[in-house]
Structures are given as C-alpha cells and as structure tokens.
Design an enzyme around this catalytic site. Structure first.
Site, PDB file in Angstrom:
ATOM      1  CG  ASP A  89       2.695  -7.561   0.602  1.00 23.59           C
ATOM      2  OD1 ASP A  89       4.250  -7.768   0.629  1.00 23.59           O
ATOM      3  OD2 ASP A  89       2.070  -6.409   0.962  1.00 23.59           O
TER       4      ASP A  89
HETATM    5  N1  URA Z   1       1.751  -3.609  -2.927  1.00 27.70           N
HETATM    6  C1  URA Z   1       1.186  -3.860  -1.450  1.00 27.70           C
HETATM    7  O1  URA Z   1       1.823  -3.205  -0.557  1.00 27.70           O
HETATM    8  N2  URA Z   1       1.112  -5.122  -1.534  1.00 27.70           N
HETATM    9  C2  URA Z   1       1.328  -5.945  -2.303  1.00 27.70           C
HETATM   10  O2  URA Z   1       0.625  -7.147  -1.699  1.00 27.70           O
HETATM   11  C3  URA Z   1       0.632  -5.486  -3.779  1.00 27.70           C
HETATM   12  C4  URA Z   1       1.514  -4.384  -4.028  1.00 27.70           C
END
Ligand code: URA
Length: 241
Positions: free
Chosen positions: A105
């Site tokens: 993310d």
């Molecule tokens: N899980 C998440 O919630 N976000 C990420 O960036 C990676 C794994």
C-alpha cells in the site's frame, strides 16, 4: 545484441555506470581473455566471456532490485499523479520493462522487489507457491492468545473471505507512550490490504506496516529508506528456499 561494455557491467546491478567506466579504464576487465579499456566497446554479453578482477561475470538479461520503500509511493510501474517506487531507481538501473513484483500500500514501507523478469514475479506471487511474507505492524491495542489463535486458524475478512493460517507474534510496545503494540505477522498469500483487514477482523487498527521479508530473503538492514540495490543470485534463490 551488441551493448556498450560499461552498460553491461552496470546493468548487473553491482556498479554504477561511472564506477563501471572507472573499472574498465583501470584495465581490470577482460573480454574473451583480452583486456578491454574502452567503456564504449560494443560487446554481445550472451556470447562473450567477460571477467572483472579475474572473476567471470555471469551475465543475466534480467535484473532484480531490492528496494526499501518509504511511505507515500505507489507500487506501480507508472502513475501520472502520484510518485512511484520506480522513481527510487538510480539512472544506471533504469531500463524498459521494469516493474514492482507485488504491491505494498502507499503508506506501507519496507521490502519491494523490482524486476524485468515476469516469470520470476509470477512464481513469487503465485498463491500456489505459498511464499511467506513477514511484516512488522504497529497496532492500536494489544492482542493476546485469542487473536493469535484466530490468526493461526485463518481469520475471516469482512467480505467473507477466509485467510490461510497466519503466524502472529508479539514483539513489544511502540508509539510515543508505549500505548501501542508491535507485532510480527507472517502470511502466505497477498490479498488486497490483507494484513490491515486481518487486524480489522479482530478489532485492531494497523497504524504502521513494514514488510521485512519475502520467503527467506530479509530486507537488508543497511539499506536506508528509499535505498535500492541489486540482488545476488543466492539472494534470489533464498526467496524460494
Ligand atoms: N497487507 C496490507 O494490508 N497492506 C500492505 O501493503 C501489505 C499487506
């Protein structure tokens, strides 16, 4: 395909273009046994034997780069509005066809691999392979045995998806007044916002998230946030070990 010698050396992720030029000019590089001091010499890397300091270069047309992603960047090849992880690459590592293998993310930090090897990315990301990804997470309220058990049995996400069993380990406290808990979580799939949604399913909010390993490959502790470096063959193999 003919390529400049300095470009071939730097394309392997071990030296910048200017470092490669310096090494070549110093007479440490041989092509088919003969010293070549001309960085612009055109060579076919697949067909010649190139040595650096007496060590044969194992040329690969693919490149694998470890990135320590900071917050605020998107894990995509390009975006017209938001900066991407690709912008972290120094000029000598850039080439057509590179992409981040897998996504974090925008606000997640840590280990990302950028490559131009589609088969590798597919293998690493395939749910069938079940490669374990480890994360450190700072969460708003402590977890205990109940949540650890729920993770180990496979949490059920808001939309009814049941996750594979995941390991949850308490690592300590965090935040300015130690109000928050630092935990490590290991998952073997890669659903959208998976870690955040898993914690949400047990009533916790993830405040900060960092990926620290993929398979047996750990994020290099010496790589500062925003830094990147080429992976060795041994490190690539560690991912699948
Ligand atoms: N899980 C998440 O919630 N976000 C990420 O960036 C990676 C794994």
């Amino acid at each position: 395909m003919l390529q400049r010698l300095d470009k071939i050396l730097s394309s392997q992720g071990r030296a910048t273009r200017s470092e490669a030029q310096r090494i070549i000019r110093s007479g440490k590089v041989t092509v088919d046994g003969a010293v070549c001091r001309d960085p612009s010499a055109k060579i076919e890397p697949d067909r010649c034997e190139i040595s650096v300091n007496g060590n044969i270069l194992r040329y690969s047309r693919y490149i694998y780069i470890m990135v320590n992603k900071p917050a605020g960047l998107l894990c995509v090849s390009r975006d017209t509005k938001v900066p991407t992880v690709m912008e972290l690459l120094p000029a000598e590592m850039r080439r057509p066809g590179l992409f981040p293998a897998g996504r974090l993310d925008k606000d997640t930090v840590g280990l990302v691999i950028i490559t131009n090897d589609g088969d590798f990315a597919h293998k690493m990301l395939s749910p069938k392979k079940g490669i374990v990804k480890r994360y450190l997470a700072l969460i708003d309220r402590p977890v205990g045995d109940e949540e650890i058990k729920a993770f180990s049995e496979g949490t059920s996400l808001g939309d009814g998806t049941v996750c594979r069993p995941a390991e949850l380990v308490v690592r300590g406290c965090g935040g300015t007044d130690n109000r928050y808990q630092l935990v490590e979580v290991a998952i073997s799939e890669g659903r959208y916002h998976q870690v955040k949604r898993m914690f949400s399913s047990v009533g916790r909010t993830v405040l900060w998230l960092k990926r620290i390993s993929i398979g047996g490959l750990q994020l290099d502790e010496n790589l500062e946030e925003g830094g990147c470096r080429g992976l060795t063959r041994e490190e690539i193999d560690l991912i699948f070990a």
